[in-house]
Scaffold this active site. Structure first.
Site, short mmCIF file in Angstrom:
data_model
loop_
_atom_site.label_atom_id
_atom_site.label_comp_id
_atom_site.label_asym_id
_atom_site.label_seq_id
_atom_site.Cartn_x
_atom_site.Cartn_y
_atom_site.Cartn_z
N LYS A 22 -11.63 -3.37 -5.11
CA LYS A 22 -11.29 -2.16 -4.36
C LYS A 22 -10.34 -1.27 -5.16
O LYS A 22 -10.55 -0.06 -5.26
CB LYS A 22 -10.62 -2.57 -3.04
CG LYS A 22 -9.87 -1.47 -2.33
CD LYS A 22 -9.19 -1.96 -1.07
CE LYS A 22 -7.79 -2.47 -1.24
NZ LYS A 22 -6.75 -1.45 -1.45
N ASN A 23 -9.32 -1.88 -5.75
CA ASN A 23 -8.29 -1.09 -6.43
C ASN A 23 -8.77 -0.51 -7.76
O ASN A 23 -8.06 0.29 -8.38
CB ASN A 23 -7.02 -1.92 -6.64
CG ASN A 23 -6.28 -2.13 -5.33
OD1 ASN A 23 -6.65 -1.56 -4.31
ND2 ASN A 23 -5.25 -2.95 -5.36
N CYS A 117 4.71 3.24 4.36
CA CYS A 117 3.74 2.32 4.92
C CYS A 117 4.46 1.02 5.22
O CYS A 117 5.66 0.90 4.93
CB CYS A 117 2.57 2.10 3.98
SG CYS A 117 3.01 1.18 2.53
N ARG A 122 7.42 3.48 -0.85
CA ARG A 122 6.36 3.85 -1.79
C ARG A 122 6.36 5.33 -2.17
O ARG A 122 5.45 6.08 -1.82
CB ARG A 122 5.00 3.43 -1.25
CG ARG A 122 4.92 1.94 -1.04
CD ARG A 122 3.58 1.49 -0.57
NE ARG A 122 2.63 1.34 -1.63
CZ ARG A 122 1.43 0.77 -1.50
NH1 ARG A 122 1.07 0.30 -0.33
NH2 ARG A 122 0.61 0.67 -2.50
N ASP A 305 0.21 -8.55 -4.74
CA ASP A 305 -0.89 -8.60 -3.77
C ASP A 305 -1.35 -10.03 -3.46
O ASP A 305 -2.23 -10.21 -2.62
CB ASP A 305 -2.09 -7.76 -4.27
CG ASP A 305 -1.84 -6.27 -4.11
OD1 ASP A 305 -0.82 -5.89 -3.50
OD2 ASP A 305 -2.67 -5.48 -4.60
N ARG A 397 -9.68 -3.31 5.42
CA ARG A 397 -9.48 -2.33 4.34
C ARG A 397 -9.78 -2.93 2.97
O ARG A 397 -10.15 -2.22 2.05
CB ARG A 397 -8.02 -1.83 4.35
CG ARG A 397 -7.67 -1.00 5.55
CD ARG A 397 -6.26 -0.48 5.43
NE ARG A 397 -6.02 -0.07 4.05
CZ ARG A 397 -4.85 -0.12 3.44
NH1 ARG A 397 -3.80 -0.54 4.07
NH2 ARG A 397 -4.74 0.28 2.19
C1 UD1 Z 1 -1.22 -0.43 -6.45
C2 UD1 Z 1 -2.22 -1.22 -5.63
C3 UD1 Z 1 -1.49 -2.16 -4.69
C4 UD1 Z 1 -0.52 -3.04 -5.46
C5 UD1 Z 1 0.41 -2.20 -6.33
C6 UD1 Z 1 1.32 -3.02 -7.23
C7 UD1 Z 1 -4.08 0.31 -5.44
C8 UD1 Z 1 -4.89 1.20 -4.58
N1 UD1 Z 1 -3.02 -0.28 -4.86
O1 UD1 Z 1 -0.46 0.35 -5.54
O2 UD1 Z 1 -2.47 -2.97 -4.03
O3 UD1 Z 1 0.27 -3.79 -4.55
O4 UD1 Z 1 -0.37 -1.32 -7.17
O5 UD1 Z 1 0.56 -3.86 -8.02
O6 UD1 Z 1 -4.37 0.11 -6.60
N2 UD1 Z 1 6.89 3.65 -7.30
C9 UD1 Z 1 7.89 4.59 -7.40
N3 UD1 Z 1 7.53 5.88 -7.70
C10 UD1 Z 1 6.23 6.24 -7.90
C11 UD1 Z 1 5.22 5.27 -7.82
C12 UD1 Z 1 5.59 3.97 -7.51
O7 UD1 Z 1 9.07 4.30 -7.21
O8 UD1 Z 1 5.98 7.43 -8.17
C13 UD1 Z 1 7.26 2.25 -6.99
C14 UD1 Z 1 6.60 1.73 -5.70
O9 UD1 Z 1 7.34 2.09 -4.56
C15 UD1 Z 1 6.61 0.24 -5.97
C16 UD1 Z 1 6.34 0.15 -7.46
O10 UD1 Z 1 6.72 1.43 -8.01
O11 UD1 Z 1 7.86 -0.30 -5.67
C17 UD1 Z 1 4.93 -0.14 -7.86
O12 UD1 Z 1 4.06 0.79 -7.20
P1 UD1 Z 1 2.65 1.20 -7.78
O13 UD1 Z 1 2.34 0.34 -8.94
O14 UD1 Z 1 2.61 2.67 -7.96
O15 UD1 Z 1 1.70 0.80 -6.58
P2 UD1 Z 1 0.41 1.57 -6.08
O16 UD1 Z 1 -0.28 2.21 -7.22
O17 UD1 Z 1 0.75 2.40 -4.89
#
Ligand code: UD1
Length: 417
Positions: A22-23, A117, A122, A305, A397
């Site tokens: 999915k991701n 969420c 996030r 995850d 999901r």
């Molecule tokens: C993706 C995955 C999710 C997984 C996560 C971490 C998808 C659709 N989802 O989520 O299943 O749990 O990676 O492996 O692929 N952060 C910031 N600023 C930002 C972006 C992120 O502070 O601009 C922080 C987030 O709050 C979190 C960490 O960085 O604490 C990692 O987040 P991120 O790797 O971006 O997760 P997602 O891409 O949302």
């Protein structure tokens, strides 16, 4: 709202084949915005998150043909809107991934901020920082990111925090930018590499995929491509955890074991018998096992995850395990529910201390997010008696036909509509 009724205590036995990730599929679908030509996915998925992304793309004017779960063909030759509305983004954070490709191809985009969420705040500050570095002008208006640019210009993008979505968004923005972009402190997750591989097939010039420094040489145009997304490593880990927790024996087919190295190492340290081939994993969970400590980290570290599913598994291991969550601050919503089933777990800040081995007993529980739901299903499969897992729309999901596939392994699980 659908729920699962589980009669626990049956060891899972048999073979299962893993579905597309999915991701990986989510950013790859968004990448179709980058070209007017057809992007073909040989395999897709009928998960609700994938349907949400397809609905958003259709809203933007991307034509989608084919069948959910099978081959789908996307063509973004007649984009009619550059706005991703709140109602569509709110449902699924990954919708924010349309920002990079819309901006780089059409020079304008308006995308709703995803909001919080269940597993934490996030933020998307790193995505915004990266796009600004590429020359985008960004305003925030009524909950929307409003972005515009001339042609984006290559630059150094230094992430303060490793972000999967941020790396994917900037990758998709940079492929059509003028000149060279370097993403420093980039995410190394297989889902980033898979997106990069699709972009390469589309004609992008990218080096360093799978490392923390990705270099992109922008091109004028991208062309169509055909792609087959990688198998879902988190689904694979979830089935392994379920079989291990129920003392079952499982063969997982169509997977990439290398993507689960850290998780498999932990299972081996616990004492599970594991055999690994190129594309399959065999696990025998019949013997007694011992606890191990877990610390979640960006890839190739232990995946956040799989943290919730691992906590359920650790209730069946002898000893005390500490499970520290380093990625998402509130990702422990499954703990009070597991406690309802009899698990001996204490929460200390971002660490769960799991004492095993405990006899779990069935009870009604409430799912709060996708991976927490999987954890509760695993706990229900372990527990004696009846467990009812409510609010499984979270689970839908990310897991396709989960109950049917668990039932094919012998689980007594039923969906009540
Ligand atoms: C993706 C995955 C999710 C997984 C996560 C971490 C998808 C659709 N989802 O989520 O299943 O749990 O990676 O492996 O692929 N952060 C910031 N600023 C930002 C972006 C992120 O502070 O601009 C922080 C987030 O709050 C979190 C960490 O960085 O604490 C990692 O987040 P991120 O790797 O971006 O997760 P997602 O891409 O949302």
């Amino acid at each position: 709202m659908d729920k699962f009724v589980i009669e626990g205590g049956v060891p899972l036995k048999g073979e299962i084949s893993i579905k597309p990730a999915k991701n990986s599929l989510l950013p790859c679908l968004a990448a179709s915005i980058l070209t007017a030509e057809e992007v073909i996915f040989e395999k897709s998925s009928s998960l609700s998150d994938i349907n949400s992304m397809l609905s958003l793309l259709q809203y933007l004017g991307v034509s989608v043909s084919g069948k959910a779960g099978e081959r789908v063909v996307l063509k973004a030759d007649k984009i009619s809107s550059l706005t991703a509305p709140y109602d569509l983004v709110r449902k699924m954070r990954a919708s924010f991934l349309v920002l990079g490709p819309l901006l780089s191809r059409f020079k304008k985009a308006k995308v709703s901020l995803p909001g919080g969420c269940a597993i934490g705040a996030r933020p998307v500050d790193q995505h915004i920082k990266g796009l600004k570095a590429l020359g985008a002008e960004i305003d925030f208006e009524e909950g929307y990111v409003v972005a515009k640019c001339n042609r984006l210009k290559g630059a150094d993008v230094f992430f303060d925090k490793i972000t999967v979505g941020g790396t994917q968004n900037i990758l998709m923005a940079a492929v059509l930018a003028e000149g060279r972009t370097t993403i420093i402190n980039a995410a190394k997750e297989p889902e980033v590499v898979d997106l990069g591989n699709l972009l390469l097939k589309m004609g992008a010039k990218i080096e360093g995929l799978g490392t923390d420094r990705i270099i992109i040489h922008g091109v004028e145009n991208l062309k169509g491509a055909t792609h087959c997304p990688i198998p879902d490593r988190i689904e694979c880990g979830t089935f392994l955890a379920a079989a291990a927790a129920t003392r079952g024996i499982i063969k997982i087919k169509n997977c990439i074991p290398a993507h689960l190295e850290k998780f498999l190492t932990k299972l081996k340290e616990m004492g599970f018998e594991i055999q690994i081939d190129d594309a399959s994993i065999f696990l025998n969970g019949e013997k007694d096992v011992k606890s191990v400590d877990i610390l979640t980290a960006p890839y190739p570290g232990f995946p956040t995850d799989l943290q919730a599913q691992s906590v359920a598994l650790l209730t069946q291991a002898s000893g005390i395990a500490t499970v520290r969550e380093e990625i998402f601050e509130s990702r422990f919503m499954h703990i009070p529910e597991l406690q309802r089933l009899g698990a001996d777990i204490k929460l200390e800040g971002n660490t769960a201390v799991v004492k095993g081995k405990t006899l779990l007993k069935g009870a009604p529980v409430m799912a709060s997010d996708l991976r927490a739901s999987a954890s509760l299903v695993i706990a229900g499969l372990i527990a004696r008696g009846k467990t009812v897992v409510n609010r499984i729309y979270h689970l839908d999901r990310g897991y396709e036909n989960f109950e049917e596939r668990l039932a094919s392994l012998g689980a007594k699980i039923e969906r009540i509509k």
